[in-house]
Write an enzyme that holds these catalytic residues in place. Sequence first.
Site, PDB file in Angstrom:
ATOM      1  N   HIS A 121      40.151  13.547 -51.687  1.00 21.87           N
ATOM      2  CA  HIS A 121      41.349  14.029 -52.038  1.00 21.87           C
ATOM      3  C   HIS A 121      41.758  15.330 -51.566  1.00 21.87           C
ATOM      4  O   HIS A 121      40.763  16.317 -51.057  1.00 21.87           O
ATOM      5  CB  HIS A 121      41.301  14.487 -53.732  1.00 21.87           C
ATOM      6  CG  HIS A 121      40.167  15.328 -53.848  1.00 21.87           C
ATOM      7  ND1 HIS A 121      40.207  16.511 -54.004  1.00 21.87           N
ATOM      8  CD2 HIS A 121      38.893  14.967 -54.313  1.00 21.87           C
ATOM      9  CE1 HIS A 121      39.061  17.109 -54.616  1.00 21.87           C
ATOM     10  NE2 HIS A 121      38.317  16.245 -54.421  1.00 21.87           N
ATOM     11  N   ASP A 122      42.907  15.383 -51.323  1.00 22.98           N
ATOM     12  CA  ASP A 122      43.360  16.530 -50.594  1.00 22.98           C
ATOM     13  C   ASP A 122      43.010  16.893 -49.085  1.00 22.98           C
ATOM     14  O   ASP A 122      43.269  18.221 -48.487  1.00 22.98           O
ATOM     15  CB  ASP A 122      43.341  17.775 -51.417  1.00 22.98           C
ATOM     16  CG  ASP A 122      43.650  17.639 -52.717  1.00 22.98           C
ATOM     17  OD1 ASP A 122      44.981  17.956 -53.089  1.00 22.98           O
ATOM     18  OD2 ASP A 122      42.899  17.539 -53.786  1.00 22.98           O
ATOM     19  N   GLY A 139      36.398  16.659 -50.505  1.00 23.10           N
ATOM     20  CA  GLY A 139      37.758  17.084 -50.719  1.00 23.10           C
ATOM     21  C   GLY A 139      38.243  18.421 -50.029  1.00 23.10           C
ATOM     22  O   GLY A 139      37.273  19.118 -49.639  1.00 23.10           O
TER      23      GLY A 139
END
Length: 258
Positions: A121-122, A139
Site C-alpha cells: 500500500h501507498d 508500505g
Amino acid sequence: MTLIHPTAIIDPKAQLDSSVQVGAYSIIGANVQIGANTRIGAHVVIEGHTTIGEDNHIFQFASLGAQPQDKKYRDEPTQLIIGNRNTIREFTTFNTGTVTGIGQTRLGDDNWIMAYCHLAHDCVVGNHTIFANNASLAGHVEIGDYVVLGGYTLVFQFCRIGAYAMTAFATGVHKDVPPYFMASGYRAEPAGLNSEGMRRNGFTAEQIANVKNAYKDIYLRDLSLDEAKNLINQHAENHSELQILRDFLTDSKRGIIR
C-alpha cells in the site's frame, strides 16, 4: 476475434476499452477502469478502485487492487493506479493505498515487473524500472525512474530508492539508497556506482565522473555526511545530474545507507 474469454467474469460496472483482451477465468470488479490495448491473461483478479492505462500486458495469476495488508484499513475507497506500457508478470500482487498514507499505490509507465513481485500500500514507483523476480516493497516506499531491483530485494517501509540506482540479488534495503548508487547485502551497504546503467541511459563520461566524485565524497573520503552534502550542493549549481542527488539527500527522512 473474441477479446473477452467467455469464462471471464467482468462486473457490468467495470469500464474496459473495447480493445482490451481478457483471458480465461479472470475476474474484474466493479470499480476497475482499463485503457486501450491492454492484455490480461488467464486467472487474473483485478479488484478495488483500480485504474490501468493503455498497452499494458498483465500475465496470468496476477492479483491487482486487493485490499492493503494493513490492520488499520477499514474498507476505505483507496486506489491502485497503473500507467501505460507496463509488463506485469505472473503472481504479482499490487495492493491499494490507505487513508493513513497517500491513498494510492502508483506504478508509472514502461516498467518491467517480473514474477512474484509485491507492491504494498501507498508505494510510488516511477517509470522505466525493472523489478527482478520476488522483489518486494513494504508500505509507503518510493522508487525513482530507471531503478533496477535485483531478485529477492526487500525494501523496508518508508524507504526511498533514487533514480538510476540498482540493488544486487537479495538486498535488504532498510535506509534510503541515493540516485545512481548500487546497494547490496542483507542490510544494504553502498556497492559503488551504477555507471553501466548511467551509460545505457545516455549520461556522458563527464556526468558519470561527476557522480563518481560525489560518491567518493560521501563514502570514501574522510568527510562527515554534512560536509559531503555541502560539496555536492556547491557542484550541483552547474551540473544537473548532481541536482538530482542533492535534492534526494535533502529530502531523505530515514537517512541513507552507510
